[in-house]
Design a protein around this motif. Structure first.
Motif: not given
Ligand code: SF4
Length: 383
Positions: A130, A132-134, A136, A139-140, A174, A241, A280
């Motif tokens: 991913c 997106s780097f939310c 919290y 995943v990234p 993701q 998203n 977000r």
């Molecule tokens: S919450 Fe989803 S969109 Fe945001 S960084 Fe994690 S995987 Fe990516």
């Protein structure tokens, strides 16, 4: 013949990876053991979304090693994979010296043929990682940068599934909306990996890791082409998203009845301030706009969501905005989670985990009641 067993924790992405790991074992001539007590190689596919998920994998590993201390059978080779590999090999081996091998999650890849137990429905990964780097989210870091699988490979897999009699598929990623739109080289990689502290202002905007679609977004085209397979009766996808839930996708869902009427659309919070701290990339208003358009496209569409309560600094007033969003949208189902800082993420670096567990629990109960227990009284609601 040597045997393997896979114990999978966490989300559908992990379950799909496990199907491919199994495919790799079969290709190498292994058979699947009936239980972990009887295998020669044990793969533990882990989840790191919250501390509790990591604790579960560690607890399982503890049970395995304790069991084999008493058993006449030799302990299987233990292979660790999944999102906990974000800790890095050295730290993992320090934490759990019982591990024999670490399989980086981004090496599972798309290429192994999946071994599926379900004969009607199949998961098809269309992307990994991913951009997106939310703040919290791990995943990234655990799954790396976003990488779309090629159109040809996906269509070929659908063809194989159709030939085997499958009728239902779920496209997994993701953020499926951004399929085919990730930027290959993104400047903030270094920023996010550096050790020194950074501030919220340093964070990239969610959208900066993606290209803008020219014309029909690639994901919509993919849905259209998969729908052309007569034998495919139902197409689901997850996760979307809200920031890039394109209008063309809404139109396609409205018109194409092969696409499931259930849309999972994680809101995470109803407060713009919290959404900003989460990075977000959308607001409460823009989320509601997507909901409105979806219901206009087809009033039969039902919605589900993910919510995090007790995000750092979440005031009572900010939490109440999530409560009012829940009442306004009328989600059919909500996966409500209490915030848990994940080491290495931006929120862990920038913000203090300052909401007491008791308050998080109270907020969790309020939202769970509204979304998952009272929702029959709230629905149907057209925003
Ligand atoms: S919450 Fe989803 S969109 Fe945001 S960084 Fe994690 S995987 Fe990516």
């Amino acid at each position: 013949m040597s045997s393997f067993f896979i114990n999978t924790f966490g989300c559908q992405a992990n379950k799909s990876d496990s199907e491919r790991i199994a495919g790799d074992y079969f290709a190498r001539g292994y058979m699947e053991a009936k239980s972990w007590q009887e295998c020669d190689e044990l793969v533990i596919n882990t989840c790191a979304v919250r501390q509790r998920a990591e604790d579960r994998a560690r607890g399982f590993l503890y049970n395995v090693t304790e069991y084999f201390k008493q058993s006449p059978r030799q302990q299987p080779k233990i292979i660790f994979t999944g999102c906990m590999t974000h800790h890095g090999n050295q730290k993992l081996l320090e934490m759990m010296p019982e591990i024999d091998e670490i399989l980086p999650v981004n090496e599972v890849g798309f290429n192994q043929a999946a071994i599926r137990k379900d004969k009607k429905h199949a998961w098809i990964p269309i992307s990994t990682g991913c951009n997106s780097f939310c703040t919290y989210c791990i995943v990234p870091y655990s799954r790396g940068r976003e990488k779309s699988r090629s159109y040809e490979e996906i269509i070929q897999e659908v063809q194989v599934l159709v030939d085997q009699g499958y009728e239902e598929i779920t496209l997994l990623g993701q953020n499926v909306n951004s399929w085919g739109l990730e930027k290959v080289s993104i400047g903030f990689r270094k920023l996010m990996m550096r050790d020194e502290d950074f501030t919220r202002k340093d964070l990239p905007e969610n959208q900066s890791g993606y290209l803008k679609p020219k014309g029909i977004p690639p994901f919509v085209k993919l849905l259209q082409d998969i729908s052309k397979f007569k034998q495919i009766k139902l197409i689901r996808f997850m996760t979307s998203n809200p920031w890039d839930f394109h209008d063309e996708l809404i139109v396609e869902i409205g018109q194409n009845k092969k696409i499931d009427r259930y849309v999972h659309l994680p809101a995470q919070s109803g407060s713009n301030q919290v959404l900003y701290r989460m990075n977000r990339g959308y607001t409460r208003e823009s989320y509601l706009e997507v909901v409105r358009k979806l219901r206009q496209a087809d009033p039969k569409i039902i919605l589900g969501t993910d919510i995090i309560v007790g995000f750092p600094g979440e005031t009572d007033a900010e939490f109440q905005e999530t409560v009012t969003l829940a009442k306004e949208v009328g989600w059919t189902v909500g996966f409500v989670a209490m915030y848990s800082p994940r080491p290495g993420t931006a929120s862990w670096k920038i913000y203090e985990d300052d909401i007491p567990h008791k308050i998080k629990k109270e907020r969790w109960e309020i939202l769970d009641q509204i979304i998952n227990k009272d929702n029959l009284q709230i629905r149907p609601k057209v925003v």
